[in-house]
Design an enzyme around this catalytic site. Structure first.
Site, PDB file in Angstrom:
ATOM      1  N   SER A 133       7.273  -2.112  -4.772  1.00 58.85           N
ATOM      2  CA  SER A 133       6.367  -2.508  -5.854  1.00 58.85           C
ATOM      3  C   SER A 133       6.924  -2.199  -7.235  1.00 58.85           C
ATOM      4  CB  SER A 133       5.009  -1.803  -5.689  1.00 58.85           C
ATOM      5  OG  SER A 133       4.347  -2.278  -4.550  1.00 58.85           O
ATOM      6  N   HIS A 196       0.757   4.182 -10.993  1.00 58.69           N
ATOM      7  CA  HIS A 196       1.448   3.681  -9.812  1.00 58.69           C
ATOM      8  C   HIS A 196       2.405   2.560 -10.217  1.00 58.69           C
ATOM      9  CE1 HIS A 196       1.371   2.731  -5.322  1.00 58.69           C
ATOM     10  NE2 HIS A 196       1.547   4.034  -5.395  1.00 58.69           N
ATOM     11  N   HIS A 481       7.528  -2.971   4.221  1.00 60.49           N
ATOM     12  CA  HIS A 481       7.326  -4.250   3.548  1.00 60.49           C
ATOM     13  C   HIS A 481       8.086  -5.348   4.286  1.00 60.49           C
ATOM     14  CE1 HIS A 481       6.536  -2.147  -0.593  1.00 60.49           C
ATOM     15  NE2 HIS A 481       5.580  -1.933   0.296  1.00 60.49           N
TER      16      HIS A 481
END
Length: 569
Positions: A133, A196, A481
């Protein structure tokens, strides 16, 4: 018996044994058709006329579809973290079955499905086939690919390289910063912590995504005086210091380790420098109609007309999963989105808002498909809220994901089969397999230790929201992922530019062009090769001036274009 008769008998046998298929060398690739012939069709299926009319209605809508070539006053970027294409499909069916009560579920629809333009993006990092991410946030927010684990920096920076993080030459600016430079209000909303990886891509430059507090930097053998932590950048540095609305979790990264959490007294802050960044934010915004909230009850009392800056940190870590939010006094993503838009839309110059459904990703990492479906539905509610509160003519809405996951959608279940369970088909070992499952994960192994055979999921309570299907490849910690492309759904000004297959780093360039921000085509610094700004409804005089000063589509255009990259902070 003649050879002809023998062949005929073998054909008849093959039809029976193979479920109605006349034997061919690819019969093993097909489902058990005989079982599906026995489907009771209850409720009855739609007839041929239904599907013909359905297709004609869709065709009529497509023929009436027209691109909107107007300057985007507002931009909302919705990011479903880990929202793979199988996740979108499964959530659509799940919603049809669990929420909408449709006869089957497959005929259901998410709000993002209604967007007129769609495409896909390629998500790989500069240095890895499968993205995290952090590097993906650099792509879809800053317009350039970076290395895995890094945020808002060029590929010159590898993880843990503190000194390189501190070098402004390695910083890349985000679409949020471009919006601020043109006088727009900005906001970030997330169900993760606001520091995050995904939301941090809007404001931070970090050599490692986990450097959320100074303690984290020290843990990574960095010097927080050289490479500032992400929370400090959000509160004290541009563009973070200018963000109007910040809503999400992650309080512990803003408070000292000596201070108990205000909502959970058994938890303490993480900061070692003794700084309370929440108090500093309150002090800085005290004269700017700023307000800090820490619970859903407080958020819902905020008066947008009297609030220009809003900081909401609703949990020490991430905002609760949707099923625990009410009990934990955490707001829904839809509620946070609504408050944010009400505050940001006061600006006559417009706004940029980043909204992340972050716990889709966490559900997948925990091998919890049903939870991931619910989180996707909650994310879709926020998308609908944002769409309902804005106008298509002046607001570009982009919905996409940062990366995929290894959740699969498998088998040949009958239509209407609960998507979170399994079909009646059995595998070679005589046991059922789940319709939604994972290629790997950190949960229980595929094999049952007591039988040394594959686990029999028919004995499990698959209705449990937290149910974890067994996985064939056990991982050390969690599911991984996936590297497949992710979907883009778009509507509003120049949304048609997001059709087709593109690099993920293409997305903010389209946003910049549509909103006339940044340093690329159509912006104040470079100009346009598309419809001149003067032909765009709602164009700004500055954008028009830039078109005449900028580059046009000439023989040497390509050379000039490649010299303009998004590397200014």
């Amino acid at each position: 018996m003649s050879s002809t008769a023998t062949v005929f008998i073998l054909c008849i046998i093959s039809q029976v044994v193979l479920g109605g298929n006349i034997y061919s060398d690819d019969h093993y690739m097909h489902p058990n058709f005989k079982r599906h012939v026995q489907n009771k069709q209850d409720p009855p299926f739609e007839d041929a006329e239904f599907w013909r009319k359905n297709a004609q209605d869709d065709l009529a809508k497509e023929l009436l579809k027209q691109p909107i070539e107007a300057q985007a006053k507002n931009v909302i970027l919705f990011l479903g973290d880990g929202m793979s294409i199988p996740t979108v499909t499964a959530a659509r069916i799940f919603k049809g079955q669990k929420v909408d009560g449709l006869p089957f579920g497959e005929e259901g629809q998410l709000h993002m499905d209604t967007f007129p333009f769609s495409g896909t993006s390629k998500t790989f990092c500069m240095d890895t086939q499968v993205a995290d991410s952090a590097c993906s946030a650099t792509a879809y927010l800053c317009g350039t690919k970076g290395r895995i684990g890094t945020i808002g920096v060029t590929s010159n920076v590898m993880i843990f390289q503190c000194a390189k993080q501190a070098d402004p030459a390695n910083h890349v600016s985000s679409v949020l910063a471009w919006a601020q430079a043109q006088g727009k209000s900005t906001g970030i909303v997330t169900t993760t912590g606001v520091t995050h990886a995904s939301p941090a891509g809007t404001y931070a430059h970090a050599a490692f995504r986990s450097w959320e507090s100074d303690a984290d930097v020290r843990l990574g053998l960095g010097d927080p005086k050289v490479c500032e932590d992400i929370a400090t950048q959000l509160i004290k540095r541009e563009p973070g210091i200018n963000i109007n609305v910040i809503l999400g979790g992650g309080r512990r990264h803003f408070t000292p380790f000596t201070q108990n959490d205000t909502e959970y007294p058994d938890e303490k802050g993480h900061r070692l420098d003794g700084v309370n960044l929440i108090d500093e934010w309150i002090s800085m915004k005290n004269s700017s109609r700023g307000r800090y909230v820490s619970g859903r009850d407080q958020l819902l009392t905020v008066d947008p007309a009297e609030t220009d800056y809003l900081l909401g940190l609703f949990a020490p870590s991430h905002v609760s999963y949707y099923d625990q939010q009410l009990a934990n006094n955490d707001p829904t993503l839809e509620e946070m989105t609504e408050v944010a838009i009400k505050i940001l839309s006061k600006n006559p110059n417009g706004f940029f808002l980043f909204v992340e459904g972050g716990r889709i990703d966490h559900s997948h990492h925990n091998n919890a498909p049903q939870k991931a479906m619910w989180e996707t539905i909650e994310f879709d509610k926020a998308i609908k809220k944002g769409d309902d509160m804005t106008e298509d003519d002046d607001t570009l809405i982009v919905t996409t994901a940062d990366h995929s996951h290894v959740m699969y959608f498998a088998g040949y279940p009958d239509r209407g089969t609960p998507i979170w369970k399994h079909s009646s088909d059995l595998a070679l070992d005589g046991l059922p397999y789940s319709t939604l499952g994972y290629a790997n994960g950190g949960n229980r192994n595929w094999l049952d230790e007591t039988t040394n055979k594959r686990h029999n999921i028919s004995q499990d309570n698959m209705d449990d929201l937290n149910y974890n299907p067994p996985v064939p490849v056990p991982m050390i910690d969690s599911e991984s992922h996936g590297g497949d492309d992710v979907a883009i759904f778009a509507k509003g000004p120049f949304a048609h530019l997001l059709t087709g297959v593109h690099q993920q780093s293409y997305i903010p360039h389209v946003i910049g062009y549509a909103a006339c921000i940044g340093t690329g085509l159509g912006s104040l610094k470079m100009g346009s090769i598309g419809p001149p700004p003067t032909t765009r409804r709602g164009y700004s005089p500055e954008c028009n001036l830039n078109f005449h000063m900028g580059y046009h589509f000439t023989g040497n255009f390509t050379t000039k274009l490649t010299s303009s990259i998004f590397l200014t902070s």
